[in-house]
Structures are given as structure tokens and as C-alpha cells.
Scaffold this motif. Structure first.
Motif, mmCIF file in Angstrom:
data_model
loop_
_atom_site.group_PDB
_atom_site.id
_atom_site.type_symbol
_atom_site.label_atom_id
_atom_site.label_comp_id
_atom_site.label_asym_id
_atom_site.label_seq_id
_atom_site.Cartn_x
_atom_site.Cartn_y
_atom_site.Cartn_z
ATOM 1 N N LEU A 1 0.837 -1.199 0.000
ATOM 2 C CA LEU A 1 0.000 0.000 0.000
ATOM 3 C C LEU A 1 0.874 1.252 0.000
ATOM 4 C CD1 LEU A 1 -2.695 1.511 0.218
ATOM 5 C CD2 LEU A 1 -2.517 1.255 2.694
ATOM 6 N N ALA A 2 1.895 1.271 0.840
ATOM 7 C CA ALA A 2 2.798 2.422 0.879
ATOM 8 C C ALA A 2 3.507 2.611 -0.465
ATOM 9 C CB ALA A 2 3.812 2.245 2.006
ATOM 10 N N LEU A 3 3.919 1.512 -1.090
ATOM 11 C CA LEU A 3 4.568 1.601 -2.397
ATOM 12 C C LEU A 3 3.615 2.164 -3.446
ATOM 13 C CD1 LEU A 3 6.976 0.972 -4.285
ATOM 14 C CD2 LEU A 3 5.915 -1.264 -4.653
ATOM 15 N N CYS A 4 2.382 1.688 -3.471
ATOM 16 C CA CYS A 4 1.413 2.197 -4.450
ATOM 17 C C CYS A 4 1.145 3.687 -4.254
ATOM 18 C CB CYS A 4 0.109 1.408 -4.359
ATOM 19 S SG CYS A 4 0.203 -0.244 -5.035
ATOM 20 N N VAL A 5 1.006 4.110 -3.004
ATOM 21 C CA VAL A 5 0.785 5.537 -2.735
ATOM 22 C C VAL A 5 2.001 6.344 -3.168
ATOM 23 C CG1 VAL A 5 0.481 7.222 -0.880
ATOM 24 C CG2 VAL A 5 -0.902 5.148 -0.909
ATOM 25 N N PHE A 6 3.183 5.852 -2.865
ATOM 26 C CA PHE A 6 4.408 6.534 -3.298
ATOM 27 C C PHE A 6 4.465 6.649 -4.816
ATOM 28 C CE2 PHE A 6 8.826 6.081 -4.780
ATOM 29 C CZ PHE A 6 9.334 7.286 -4.326
ATOM 30 N N LEU A 7 4.139 5.577 -5.524
ATOM 31 C CA LEU A 7 4.181 5.607 -6.987
ATOM 32 C C LEU A 7 3.126 6.535 -7.568
ATOM 33 C CD1 LEU A 7 4.942 1.867 -7.748
ATOM 34 C CD2 LEU A 7 6.472 3.830 -7.989
ATOM 35 N N ILE A 8 1.970 6.621 -6.919
ATOM 36 C CA ILE A 8 0.955 7.580 -7.379
ATOM 37 C C ILE A 8 1.509 8.996 -7.280
ATOM 38 C CG2 ILE A 8 -1.214 8.692 -6.716
ATOM 39 C CD1 ILE A 8 -2.359 5.939 -6.206
ATOM 40 N N PHE A 9 2.092 9.336 -6.130
ATOM 41 C CA PHE A 9 2.606 10.686 -5.954
ATOM 42 C C PHE A 9 3.829 10.947 -6.831
ATOM 43 C CE2 PHE A 9 0.159 10.638 -1.984
ATOM 44 C CZ PHE A 9 -0.519 11.835 -2.164
ATOM 45 N N GLN A 10 4.627 9.932 -7.067
ATOM 46 C CA GLN A 10 5.832 10.130 -7.861
ATOM 47 C C GLN A 10 5.538 10.272 -9.348
ATOM 48 O OE1 GLN A 10 8.562 6.882 -7.918
ATOM 49 N NE2 GLN A 10 10.292 8.188 -8.447
ATOM 50 N N THR A 11 4.649 9.446 -9.881
ATOM 51 C CA THR A 11 4.506 9.401 -11.332
ATOM 52 C C THR A 11 3.267 10.072 -11.887
ATOM 53 O OG1 THR A 11 3.396 7.262 -11.224
ATOM 54 C CG2 THR A 11 5.773 7.233 -11.468
ATOM 55 N N ALA A 12 2.175 10.081 -11.169
ATOM 56 C CA ALA A 12 0.937 10.430 -11.835
ATOM 57 C C ALA A 12 0.212 11.638 -11.286
ATOM 58 C CB ALA A 12 -0.015 9.230 -11.794
ATOM 59 N N LEU A 13 0.506 12.059 -10.106
ATOM 60 C CA LEU A 13 -0.323 13.087 -9.485
ATOM 61 C C LEU A 13 0.295 14.464 -9.664
ATOM 62 C CD1 LEU A 13 -2.808 13.649 -7.754
ATOM 63 C CD2 LEU A 13 -1.382 13.384 -5.769
ATOM 64 N N THR A 14 -0.418 15.317 -10.350
ATOM 65 C CA THR A 14 -0.055 16.725 -10.406
ATOM 66 C C THR A 14 -1.277 17.498 -9.943
ATOM 67 O OG1 THR A 14 -0.750 16.856 -12.697
ATOM 68 C CG2 THR A 14 1.572 16.444 -12.304
ATOM 69 N N PHE A 15 -1.123 18.192 -8.860
ATOM 70 C CA PHE A 15 -2.292 18.851 -8.265
ATOM 71 C C PHE A 15 -2.895 19.911 -9.182
ATOM 72 C CE2 PHE A 15 -2.610 16.817 -4.359
ATOM 73 C CZ PHE A 15 -1.337 16.535 -3.896
ATOM 74 N N GLY A 16 -2.119 20.484 -10.062
ATOM 75 C CA GLY A 16 -2.647 21.476 -10.976
ATOM 76 C C GLY A 16 -3.614 20.899 -11.999
ATOM 77 N N SER A 17 -3.513 19.608 -12.297
ATOM 78 C CA SER A 17 -4.385 19.024 -13.308
ATOM 79 C C SER A 17 -5.534 18.222 -12.715
ATOM 80 C CB SER A 17 -3.564 18.109 -14.226
ATOM 81 O OG SER A 17 -3.130 16.979 -13.519
ATOM 82 N N PHE A 18 -5.700 18.260 -11.402
ATOM 83 C CA PHE A 18 -6.779 17.503 -10.776
ATOM 84 C C PHE A 18 -8.117 18.179 -11.065
ATOM 85 C CE2 PHE A 18 -9.532 16.383 -7.215
ATOM 86 C CZ PHE A 18 -9.522 15.007 -7.360
ATOM 87 N N ILE A 19 -8.997 17.449 -11.752
ATOM 88 C CA ILE A 19 -10.294 17.996 -12.152
ATOM 89 C C ILE A 19 -11.380 17.037 -11.671
ATOM 90 C CG2 ILE A 19 -11.762 18.613 -14.098
ATOM 91 C CD1 ILE A 19 -9.131 19.069 -15.674
ATOM 92 N N VAL A 20 -12.384 17.577 -11.005
ATOM 93 C CA VAL A 20 -13.541 16.752 -10.654
ATOM 94 C C VAL A 20 -14.394 16.659 -11.913
ATOM 95 C CG1 VAL A 20 -15.586 16.572 -9.206
ATOM 96 C CG2 VAL A 20 -13.473 17.485 -8.258
ATOM 97 N N PRO A 21 -14.691 15.447 -12.366
ATOM 98 C CA PRO A 21 -15.445 15.284 -13.603
ATOM 99 C C PRO A 21 -16.834 15.920 -13.532
ATOM 100 C CG PRO A 21 -14.513 13.207 -12.882
ATOM 101 C CD PRO A 21 -14.313 14.182 -11.782
#
Length: 161
Positions: free
Chosen positions: A69-89
Motif C-alpha cells: 500500500l505504501a509503495l502504491c501511494v508513493f508511486l501515485i505521488f511520484q509518477t501520476a499526481l499533479t495537483f494542478g491538473s486535478f479535475i472533478v469530472p
């Protein structure tokens, strides 16, 4: 939820949600989670073959779930999450997110704890009264997986060649 947020969070969102459900769903009220943990422990105990080995296998199963779980959360923050592009559909809102049963259950558990902190004195008895439900919730899967692993080791003992 996964279909909505997968474009922003990436490929690691689905395993993260699975591990969050596995580790945070109340095992005392959800028979499915008890069965999942017991099944994993039983199979691991059958493979271990000894009671000591089954204990280690059960404990490592639970600990590896935390690590993954910690690894998956780390990988989300490292590779895919950019707070500027977070859009609620369109068509969804924060109310939809907060009405998910897992999040609703967490809010129901945490709100009384948070409201009780301001009114209580910090003596050991009141602190234990506050932490006991959380400790039971947290350690029930560990106990279930270890006991099931030991039962699995008893059912199929290690063969001597």
C-alpha cells in the motif's frame, strides 16, 4: 471512483484502492474481509507446514500488504499526481466522494474521536478508551491471518523426506 480518478492518478490507483479496502474496512462487521484474510493465512500456513513458519507467514502477509500500500501511494505521488491538473469530472461533486460507503464509515468512526479529544483530559484510561476501538480494528486482520495460518499448518504438516 476508480474510473473517475484514474486519468489523474494513473495505473496505481486500482491496487491502492484494493489495499485500502483490505486494510481499512472494519473486519468486525464485514465477513468478506475476514474470509479474505483467513483464506490468505490458511493457504500460507499450508505452504509453511510448521506452526512457527505459519506465524511468520501470516505476519509477513499482513506486513507486506502495508508495504505494498505504501509503495502504491508513493508511486501515485511520484509518477501520476499533479495537483494542478486535478479535475472533478462533470456530473460529480465532493458530496459523491464523501458518500462512498468506505469513506462514510471512516467519517463515522473518526468524528466522535475528534470531538472527544477537546473535552477529555489526557490520562491513560481515557486515552485507552479512545484508542481501543482503533486497535481492535487494526489488529483483527493480523490475528485472523496468523490464526488461520497456524490452522493451515496443522491441517497439512510439513512432510519429512
Amino acid at each position: 471512483m476508480v474510473a473517475i480518478f484514474a486519468p489523474q492518478f494513473g495505473n496505481y490507483l486500482r491496487p491502492t484502492v484494493v489495499f485500502v479496502n483490505l486494510l481499512l474496512v472494519n473486519p468486525m462487521s464485514n465477513f468478506t474481509m475476514i474470509a479474505v484474510w483467513a483464506g490468505a493465512g490458511f493457504v500460507g500456513g499450508m505452504m509453511a507446514g510448521t506452526k512457527k513458519g505459519a506465524f511468520v507467514v501470516g505476519l509477513m502477509t499482513w506486513l507486506s500488504s502495508l508495504v505494498l500500500l505504501a509503495l502504491c501511494v508513493f508511486l501515485i505521488f511520484q509518477t501520476a499526481l499533479t495537483f494542478g491538473s486535478f479535475i472533478v469530472p462533470p456530473g460529480s461533486s465532493i458530496v459523491d466522494i464523501l458518500s462512498i460507503p468506505l469513506i462514510q464509515g471512516m467519517i463515522d468512526q473518526i468524528l466522535p474521536l475528534v470531538s472527544g479529544i477537546g473535552s477529555m483530559s489526557f490520562d491513560p484510561a481515557s486515552l485507552m478508551l479512545l484508542l481501543t476501538p482503533l486497535l481492535v480494528w487494526f489488529f483483527t486482520p493480523v490475528i485472523v491471518v496468523i490464526v488461520a495460518a497456524i490452522v493451515g499448518a496443522v491441517v497439512r504438516p510439513k512432510e519429512d523426506f
